[in-house]
Write a protein that holds these residues in place. Sequence first.
Motif, short mmCIF file in Angstrom:
data_model
loop_
_atom_site.label_atom_id
_atom_site.label_comp_id
_atom_site.label_asym_id
_atom_site.label_seq_id
_atom_site.Cartn_x
_atom_site.Cartn_y
_atom_site.Cartn_z
N UNK A 250 0.82 -1.19 0.00
CA UNK A 250 0.00 0.00 0.00
C UNK A 250 0.87 1.26 0.00
N UNK A 251 1.90 1.29 0.82
CA UNK A 251 2.78 2.46 0.88
C UNK A 251 3.43 2.70 -0.47
N UNK A 252 3.91 1.63 -1.08
CA UNK A 252 4.59 1.76 -2.38
C UNK A 252 3.64 2.30 -3.43
N UNK A 253 2.42 1.77 -3.48
CA UNK A 253 1.45 2.20 -4.50
C UNK A 253 0.96 3.62 -4.25
N UNK A 254 0.67 3.95 -2.99
CA UNK A 254 0.10 5.25 -2.68
C UNK A 254 1.12 6.37 -2.78
N UNK A 255 2.39 6.07 -2.49
CA UNK A 255 3.40 7.12 -2.51
C UNK A 255 3.74 7.56 -3.93
N UNK A 256 3.44 6.74 -4.92
CA UNK A 256 3.88 7.02 -6.30
C UNK A 256 2.88 7.83 -7.11
N UNK A 257 1.68 8.05 -6.60
CA UNK A 257 0.65 8.79 -7.34
C UNK A 257 -0.04 9.78 -6.42
N UNK A 258 -0.62 10.83 -7.01
CA UNK A 258 -1.41 11.76 -6.21
C UNK A 258 -2.84 11.24 -6.04
N UNK A 259 -3.44 10.75 -7.12
CA UNK A 259 -4.76 10.14 -7.04
C UNK A 259 -4.59 8.63 -7.14
N UNK A 260 -5.10 7.91 -6.16
CA UNK A 260 -4.94 6.46 -6.10
C UNK A 260 -6.30 5.81 -6.39
N UNK A 261 -6.36 4.99 -7.45
CA UNK A 261 -7.59 4.29 -7.80
C UNK A 261 -7.52 2.84 -7.39
N UNK A 262 -8.53 2.35 -6.69
CA UNK A 262 -8.58 0.96 -6.21
C UNK A 262 -9.78 0.28 -6.86
N UNK A 263 -9.53 -0.82 -7.54
CA UNK A 263 -10.56 -1.46 -8.35
C UNK A 263 -11.12 -2.70 -7.66
N UNK A 264 -12.45 -2.84 -7.73
CA UNK A 264 -13.14 -4.06 -7.32
C UNK A 264 -12.84 -4.44 -5.87
N UNK A 265 -13.06 -3.51 -4.97
CA UNK A 265 -12.87 -3.76 -3.54
C UNK A 265 -14.09 -4.51 -3.01
N UNK A 266 -13.85 -5.62 -2.34
CA UNK A 266 -14.96 -6.43 -1.82
C UNK A 266 -15.01 -6.48 -0.30
N UNK A 267 -14.00 -5.97 0.35
CA UNK A 267 -13.96 -5.95 1.81
C UNK A 267 -12.79 -5.10 2.28
N UNK A 268 -12.90 -4.58 3.49
CA UNK A 268 -11.86 -3.71 4.03
C UNK A 268 -11.39 -4.26 5.36
N UNK A 269 -10.15 -4.74 5.39
CA UNK A 269 -9.59 -5.25 6.64
C UNK A 269 -9.31 -4.10 7.60
N UNK A 270 -9.03 -4.42 8.86
CA UNK A 270 -8.78 -3.37 9.85
C UNK A 270 -7.55 -2.54 9.48
N UNK A 271 -6.45 -3.21 9.05
CA UNK A 271 -5.24 -2.46 8.74
C UNK A 271 -5.47 -1.54 7.55
N UNK A 272 -6.24 -2.02 6.54
CA UNK A 272 -6.47 -1.21 5.35
C UNK A 272 -7.43 -0.06 5.66
#
Length: 504
Positions: A250-272
Amino acid sequence: MTEPNPALTEASSTDLEAPSQQPKKTTARQAQPAAATELVEMATELYQFGRDTTGEVFGVPLTGPRITFMLRGGGRSLRNELAKKYFTEHGKAASSQALADAMITLEGIGEEWETELHTRIASDGLDRSVWVDLGDLDGRAIHITEHHWNLHDRAPVLFRRSALTSPLPTPVRHPDGLDLLWGLLNVTPEDRPLVAAWLVAALVPGIAHPILALFGEQGTGKSTATKLVVSIVDPSPAPTRTPPKDQERWITAAAASWVVGIDNLSGVSEWFSDALCRAVTGTADVRRRLYSDKDLEVFSFRRAIALNGIDIGDLRGDLAERLLPINLDRIPDHQRLEETELDTTWASHHPHVLAAVLDLTTAVFAHLPHIELASKPRMADFARITAAVDHVLGTTGLDRYTAKQGSMATDAIDTDPFIAAVTQAIRWDWEGTSADLLAVVDPAPEPLPKGWPTSSRAVTGRLKRWAPVLRKVGWTVDNDAGTNRYGTTRWTITAPNPPPPDQR
């Protein structure tokens, strides 16, 4: 579009000046200098070196477009560029030891100048003045103020680019720019001002951005819609990505872009869930620096996030109040575009849509000083921007946003069995300690539901987490912080619209 202000462009160049870092040269260069020394000389003849606020060293060309290159990293790194240049000049590769020694020296040189690097969007320190990196090879940037937006050859700030940075098109005004977007984005008319406000907010750094959550059944074009809204502000070769499996990814993906798009999310864990909340309000993480066993690297960022899914499951209250839920309509089969047709259409529309969003942002900046909210929700900056969009477009987006926030809060409460039980047990008002509340709330039937607090400390933590969500739907939740004569925190909880005492 007005012409760039020459005075501003000229002044911008002076803001980027840094101490001279040219090494002292002898009258005659050694016939066969050490490879590491030659690599350092090559680098300092071509680049100005500095260190950003997270500790990473970068270089900026001394001539030509001021595009920032990081010293280390992937294919775009200065390390790789220097290695290629050395091979071109000598017909052989520099040894790994020579490259390593040169990198250490250049890191030391970079210590002499520290400045912040920005990802796609930046403020130059002036009120309602934003710079947008166009991401092209010419290093151009868009300057947005409350009066106008202009295209400049250089900005008074430096931008960081990554493999996920694609160029924005040159904006071109069109009389129906936003309508071109709605023609491709199947958002209901009632929700369009909210999407427009989110796009404007995505051009404003330094504020908390709600997470744009696009929901819908199969066939509603959720993935396509997410790609479109991400690409308007921050195009990328990977505008949407699969949900990360762990914090590191997550850190690697989020740090590289200003707008972060997440596709087909089906659940959200506590850490996320926690990671998303921190990315909205601003987060910092530390991990081991590449090529080192001891040095640490700081990743500090705030992001604009868009996600989609059919049903992302139960949400914790703090994440629910940061969501901007948008339901997409199903696309009739006869209106569905093939992928190639959509790409072609979007390529022609993107410059006009971008210009329309820039025009709207300028108008919003002009209205913001006059916007006063009767009450400020959790995402207060976004609420003010939405109110300003309403003034410009003549819409009622803020009312729609407030209603959605209340609905999300109500749904979220039902996902926590203890908080749901509290709302059932307290019919009007209640006062007592966390231990008293634990005794009052009946968890029947046995056994205890998953996540049920078993201590007063756990109840206190649960109430503090959920108090903002409960208040959003009308509950009063307060505590005296232990200032009573017993030194034990006492809570006061009142249900929405309690009846008068004589009618209880």
